[in-house]
Design an enzyme around this catalytic site. Structure first.
Site, mmCIF file in Angstrom:
data_model
loop_
_atom_site.group_PDB
_atom_site.id
_atom_site.type_symbol
_atom_site.label_atom_id
_atom_site.label_comp_id
_atom_site.label_asym_id
_atom_site.label_seq_id
_atom_site.Cartn_x
_atom_site.Cartn_y
_atom_site.Cartn_z
ATOM 1 N N CYS A 192 0.769 -1.091 0.005
ATOM 2 C CA CYS A 192 -0.050 0.124 0.174
ATOM 3 C C CYS A 192 0.949 1.207 0.094
ATOM 4 O O CYS A 192 2.114 0.939 0.018
ATOM 5 C CB CYS A 192 -0.855 -0.033 1.332
ATOM 6 S SG CYS A 192 -2.045 -1.420 1.438
ATOM 7 N N ARG B 119 1.154 1.761 -6.079
ATOM 8 C CA ARG B 119 1.338 0.517 -4.953
ATOM 9 C C ARG B 119 0.262 0.061 -4.651
ATOM 10 O O ARG B 119 0.080 -1.036 -3.707
ATOM 11 C CB ARG B 119 1.999 1.450 -3.539
ATOM 12 C CG ARG B 119 3.481 1.869 -3.960
ATOM 13 C CD ARG B 119 3.938 2.657 -2.683
ATOM 14 N NE ARG B 119 4.130 1.717 -1.687
ATOM 15 C CZ ARG B 119 5.118 1.002 -1.351
ATOM 16 N NH1 ARG B 119 6.394 1.062 -2.274
ATOM 17 N NH2 ARG B 119 5.259 0.121 -0.591
ATOM 18 N N TRP C 78 -3.697 -1.513 -1.305
ATOM 19 C CA TRP C 78 -3.900 -2.714 -1.938
ATOM 20 C C TRP C 78 -4.049 -3.753 -0.976
ATOM 21 O O TRP C 78 -3.539 -4.147 -0.276
ATOM 22 C CB TRP C 78 -2.353 -3.093 -2.715
ATOM 23 C CG TRP C 78 -2.401 -4.332 -3.425
ATOM 24 C CD1 TRP C 78 -2.163 -5.606 -2.909
ATOM 25 C CD2 TRP C 78 -2.894 -4.758 -4.631
ATOM 26 N NE1 TRP C 78 -2.248 -6.599 -4.168
ATOM 27 C CE2 TRP C 78 -2.588 -5.960 -4.946
ATOM 28 C CE3 TRP C 78 -3.208 -3.755 -5.740
ATOM 29 C CZ2 TRP C 78 -2.740 -6.428 -6.229
ATOM 30 C CZ3 TRP C 78 -3.455 -4.405 -7.070
ATOM 31 C CH2 TRP C 78 -3.359 -5.380 -7.209
ATOM 32 N N ASN D 8 0.974 -0.113 6.015
ATOM 33 C CA ASN D 8 1.617 -0.861 4.953
ATOM 34 C C ASN D 8 1.894 -2.141 5.560
ATOM 35 O O ASN D 8 2.772 -1.971 6.144
ATOM 36 C CB ASN D 8 2.283 -0.149 4.131
ATOM 37 C CG ASN D 8 2.987 -0.640 2.977
ATOM 38 O OD1 ASN D 8 2.414 -1.846 2.433
ATOM 39 N ND2 ASN D 8 4.148 -0.652 2.606
ATOM 40 N N GLY D 9 1.521 -3.171 5.159
ATOM 41 C CA GLY D 9 2.036 -4.359 5.699
ATOM 42 C C GLY D 9 0.987 -5.628 5.925
ATOM 43 O O GLY D 9 -0.136 -5.384 5.517
ATOM 44 N N GLU E 88 7.928 -21.455 -19.029
ATOM 45 C CA GLU E 88 8.025 -20.125 -18.676
ATOM 46 C C GLU E 88 8.832 -19.303 -18.911
ATOM 47 O O GLU E 88 8.781 -18.108 -19.478
ATOM 48 C CB GLU E 88 7.711 -20.127 -16.985
ATOM 49 C CG GLU E 88 7.599 -18.792 -16.303
ATOM 50 C CD GLU E 88 6.355 -17.904 -16.873
ATOM 51 O OE1 GLU E 88 5.620 -18.448 -17.667
ATOM 52 O OE2 GLU E 88 6.359 -16.695 -16.551
ATOM 53 N N LYS F 22 8.763 -15.829 -21.156
ATOM 54 C CA LYS F 22 9.343 -14.616 -20.834
ATOM 55 C C LYS F 22 10.027 -13.996 -21.872
ATOM 56 O O LYS F 22 9.980 -12.900 -22.313
ATOM 57 C CB LYS F 22 10.107 -14.484 -19.514
ATOM 58 C CG LYS F 22 9.268 -14.762 -18.160
ATOM 59 C CD LYS F 22 8.520 -13.510 -17.683
ATOM 60 C CE LYS F 22 7.216 -13.513 -18.295
ATOM 61 N NZ LYS F 22 6.045 -14.324 -17.521
ATOM 62 N N GLU G 12 8.031 -12.759 -25.109
ATOM 63 C CA GLU G 12 7.112 -11.753 -24.714
ATOM 64 C C GLU G 12 7.926 -10.355 -24.627
ATOM 65 O O GLU G 12 7.275 -9.509 -25.111
ATOM 66 C CB GLU G 12 6.494 -12.124 -23.311
ATOM 67 C CG GLU G 12 5.385 -11.026 -22.775
ATOM 68 C CD GLU G 12 5.122 -11.609 -21.519
ATOM 69 O OE1 GLU G 12 3.987 -11.035 -21.126
ATOM 70 O OE2 GLU G 12 5.634 -12.251 -20.854
ATOM 71 N N HIS H 135 12.119 -36.267 -30.860
ATOM 72 C CA HIS H 135 10.860 -36.215 -31.341
ATOM 73 C C HIS H 135 10.451 -35.157 -32.347
ATOM 74 O O HIS H 135 9.377 -34.963 -32.661
ATOM 75 C CB HIS H 135 9.717 -36.540 -30.367
ATOM 76 C CG HIS H 135 10.097 -37.836 -29.713
ATOM 77 N ND1 HIS H 135 9.975 -39.183 -30.109
ATOM 78 C CD2 HIS H 135 10.813 -38.086 -28.107
ATOM 79 C CE1 HIS H 135 10.514 -39.961 -29.134
ATOM 80 N NE2 HIS H 135 10.970 -39.285 -28.034
ATOM 81 N N LYS I 262 -1.641 -6.519 -20.150
ATOM 82 C CA LYS I 262 -1.475 -7.169 -18.714
ATOM 83 C C LYS I 262 -2.788 -8.089 -18.409
ATOM 84 O O LYS I 262 -2.367 -9.071 -18.035
ATOM 85 C CB LYS I 262 -1.106 -5.938 -17.816
ATOM 86 C CG LYS I 262 -1.024 -6.433 -16.413
ATOM 87 C CD LYS I 262 0.399 -6.918 -15.965
ATOM 88 C CE LYS I 262 0.588 -7.587 -14.705
ATOM 89 N NZ LYS I 262 1.603 -8.581 -15.050
HETATM 90 O O1 M6R Z 1 -4.240 -12.132 -14.998
HETATM 91 P P1 M6R Z 1 -3.916 -13.856 -15.456
HETATM 92 O O2 M6R Z 1 -3.014 -14.667 -14.555
HETATM 93 O O3 M6R Z 1 -5.242 -14.516 -15.554
HETATM 94 O O4 M6R Z 1 -3.230 -13.574 -16.848
HETATM 95 C C1 M6R Z 1 -3.022 -14.689 -17.680
HETATM 96 C C2 M6R Z 1 -1.981 -14.540 -18.552
HETATM 97 O O5 M6R Z 1 -2.348 -13.348 -19.432
HETATM 98 C C3 M6R Z 1 -0.689 -13.744 -18.213
HETATM 99 O O6 M6R Z 1 -0.261 -14.760 -17.233
HETATM 100 C C4 M6R Z 1 0.297 -13.724 -19.429
HETATM 101 O O7 M6R Z 1 0.927 -14.769 -20.004
HETATM 102 C C5 M6R Z 1 1.537 -12.910 -18.787
HETATM 103 N N1 M6R Z 1 1.531 -11.450 -18.875
HETATM 104 C C6 M6R Z 1 2.854 -13.360 -19.143
HETATM 105 O O8 M6R Z 1 4.075 -12.742 -18.498
#
Ligand code: M6R
Length: 596
Positions: free
Chosen positions: A2, A27, A71, A97-98, A469, A473, A476, A492, A591
């Site tokens: 927060c 925050r 938050w 905050n905490g 993953e 990353k 992306e 394969h 996002k």
């Molecule tokens: O908010 P969510 O966790 O449901 O979002 C799912 C995906 O859109 C999200 O994880 C996306 O793959 C990431 N931005 C990747 O870094």
């Protein structure tokens, strides 16, 4: 996470607090509020963003005040739960905050003592503690009150009739800004740079008394601690990112704290407050998208290992259209935002099918939390970078906790094994910090490979999803074409893609698949692809097969995904940085995906 600000001086506090608070909105943004001390203590708060508060708040007169942007971690994001929170008489106001992990016991005992609580927050107990300790000296009252608190905190307190702010912190940030004839406090310097660049930093457990003419810092025993102000040379943009060039890097570095917060007060209470009292499940199905799906893939290994309950996965957009099975699994929906439309639709579908549902979510009060039977919140704080980092790692923490709970309910996890898991979880913040300490080394290595067009990631067993993953990353944020494979699948098909221009990142943790992984690495090397291995310190064999090695400290296999993904987050970040990419806002993606 927060945001807190405070002002004491000669100007009107209200506009200044509001202006400073807006700089802390990153925050947390689910509610906000102000308390101003003038002729009396005035207070106004509202759910929603700061703009909502600003639009409806009355004028508040006075030149001392505190403000908060929230938050939510305990108690829904409503007006009633917004800060500041007050004591019974409404004469003392606090912002926090905490996380107060012993708030339930405190609340029960203070209710017995006659205190009346108006919110569902953990923070409110602090207002009542200060009230009961206050005998005319606010510093003393705050010191006594914090001595009864377990958890993390930055608190600021004002009281009617007093021309001071008293503040204190432990493991949550708090700075004091020094002005001329006025002084400030804030969660970070961003909020204050418009007014001053002279800052005093507080250490854990220190208490500060701030008046318009003086700033006095005390240690926990009440001794005055001399402090030197530091001059901050950041501009506002730098400051919001805590001096990091991107939110993504800041969020990667916040992971030790995020893990710590996600564990706080939870693992101890599993025996007394299980999630699924008396409900033994015979199967679990995890449903999610993107990075959250990868967390689910790791979760399958964790749940099957700790609870022995067979676990399957499905991508959210596929689950809705899949045939109804005869099984009645527990459905676990993982979503950082809690707003991903496919995951929301999956939650509704699961309930329609009569399944029990549980969400692992980061945003309190988000849509998913109203669609499921139970929620485990990850306590990562707001994540601004589009690439999920700290929310992924805290999703894993939630999955360890869930798996322990299921294992306990199913009697498949002995007390001894559980103690060992808890010990390993407590070690994770340090294991992650060790990786973060190697960031310069990882940056140098990433520079060497940043011109690649394709990059492959291989892993086995619990680290196969971590390879996926790492690839996500990388693609992306750096726009390098990245693919993650189970190493055993190379032969394969994927081997056909390898060449000297396609580096392979190989996860070689020392587990029961290690020898096989070494064989895969040498196979890749023989095809001419450069290999960057991630392995354990002291593993000299890796150097014989790989071109470069990122070493991390050895950790039991079940927990290895956590430090390894942190190394891969740094790897992808530095690849993207070297390529000059828009790291926090990669092209074409948002996002939160609120359309199907
Ligand atoms: O908010 P969510 O966790 O449901 O979002 C799912 C995906 O859109 C999200 O994880 C996306 O793959 C990431 N931005 C990747 O870094």
């Amino acid at each position: 996470m927060c945001g807190i600000v405070g002002y004491v001086g000669s100007r009107e506090a209200q506009p200044l607090l509001l202006d400073s608070l807006k700089r802390l909105e990153y925050r947390g943004y689910d509610s906000s509020g102000l308390a101003v001390v003038g002729a009396s203590l005035q207070l106004f708060k509202s759910e929603g963003e700061i703009a909502v508060l600003e639009g409806k708040m009355p004028r508040m007169q006075g030149s001392i005040g505190i403000a908060h942007t929230r938050w939510a971690t305990q108690g829904k994001p409503t007006t009633v739960n917004a800060h500041p929170l007050t004591d019974c008489a409404g004469k003392i106001a606090i912002v926090h905050n905490g996380i107060i992990s012993n708030f339930m016991e405190l609340r029960e005992s203070m209710t017995r003592d006659g205190h009346t609580f108006t919110s569902d927050t953990d923070s409110e107990v602090f207002a009542h503690l200060v009230e009961s300790e206050y005998k005319g000296d606010l510093v003393q009252a705050v010191m006594k009150a914090v001595s009864r608190i377990e958890g993390t905190y930055a608190f600021a307190v004002v009281a009617e009739g007093r021309d001071e702010i008293v503040a204190t912190r432990r493991e949550s940030p708090l700075v004091v800004g020094l002005g001329d004839g006025e002084n400030f406090i804030a969660s970070d310097v961003t909020a204050l740079l418009k007014y001053t660049n002279r800052m005093v930093y507080l250490e854990d457990a220190e208490v500060v008394k701030v008046t318009k003419a003086s700033v006095t810092v005390f240690d926990a025993s009440g001794n005055v601690v001399p402090k030197t102000a530091q001059k901050i040379m950041w501009n506002l943009d730098d400051a919001e990112k805590g001096g990091y060039p991107h939110f993504m890097l800041k969020e990667i570095f916040e992971q030790p704290t995020a893990i710590h917060d996600s564990l706080l007060g939870r693992i101890e209470s599993l025996d007394t407050e299980p999630f699924f009292q008396g409900t033994p499940y015979s199967s679990v199905k995890i449903v999610a998208c993107g990075t959250s799906y990868h967390a689910g893939l790791v979760g399958k290994y964790i749940i099957e290992e700790l609870s022995k309950i067979p676990t399957t996965l499905q991508i959210s957009s596929e689950y809705r259209y899949s045939p109804v099975s005869r099984e009645n699994p527990l459905i676990v929906l993982i979503t950082q935002s809690g707003e991903t439309s496919d995951t929301l639709a999956a939650a509704r579908e699961a309930r329609k099918r009569g399944n029990k549902t549980i969400a692992i979510a980061n945003v309190m009060g988000s849509a998913i939390t109203r669609e499921v039977d139970h929620v485990i919140y990850t306590r990562a704080g707001p994540e601004i970078g589009v690439a999920a980092t700290k929310t992924f790692v805290t999703q894993l923490i939630a999955l360890y906790i869930l798996a322990m709970d299921l294992g306990t309910q199913n009697r498949t996890l002995s007390a001894l094994a559980k103690r060992s898991v808890i010990g390993q979880l407590r070690n994770l913040p340090r294991a992650v910090q060790d990786v973060l300490n190697k960031s310069s080394e990882i940056e140098e290595l990433a520079k060497k490979y940043a011109s690649a067009r394709d990059m492959f990631f291989i892993g086995r067993n619990i680290n196969y999803p971590i390879a996926m993953e790492g690839a996500l990353k990388t693609k992306e944020i750096s726009y390098i074409h990245g693919e993650g494979f189970p190493a055993g699948e190379l032969k394969h098909g994927p081997l056909a893609l390898l060449s000297k221009d396609s580096p392979v990142v190989a996860i070689a943790a020392k587990d029961h698949t290690y020898e096989k992984m070494l064989a895969n690495i040498s196979e890749v090397s023989a095809r001419g692809s450069p290999v960057i291995a991630i392995g354990y310190e002291g593993d000299t064999d890796l150097q014989k097969f790989a071109d470069d090695v990122i070493y991390i400290r050895e950790i039991p296999p079940l927990f290895s995904p956590v430090p390894i993904i942190v190394a891969l987050q740094l790897w992808s970040y530095y690849l993207a940085k070297e390529r000059g990419c828009a790291i926090d806002k990669p092209r074409n993606i948002a996002k939160t995906v609120t359309v199907e």
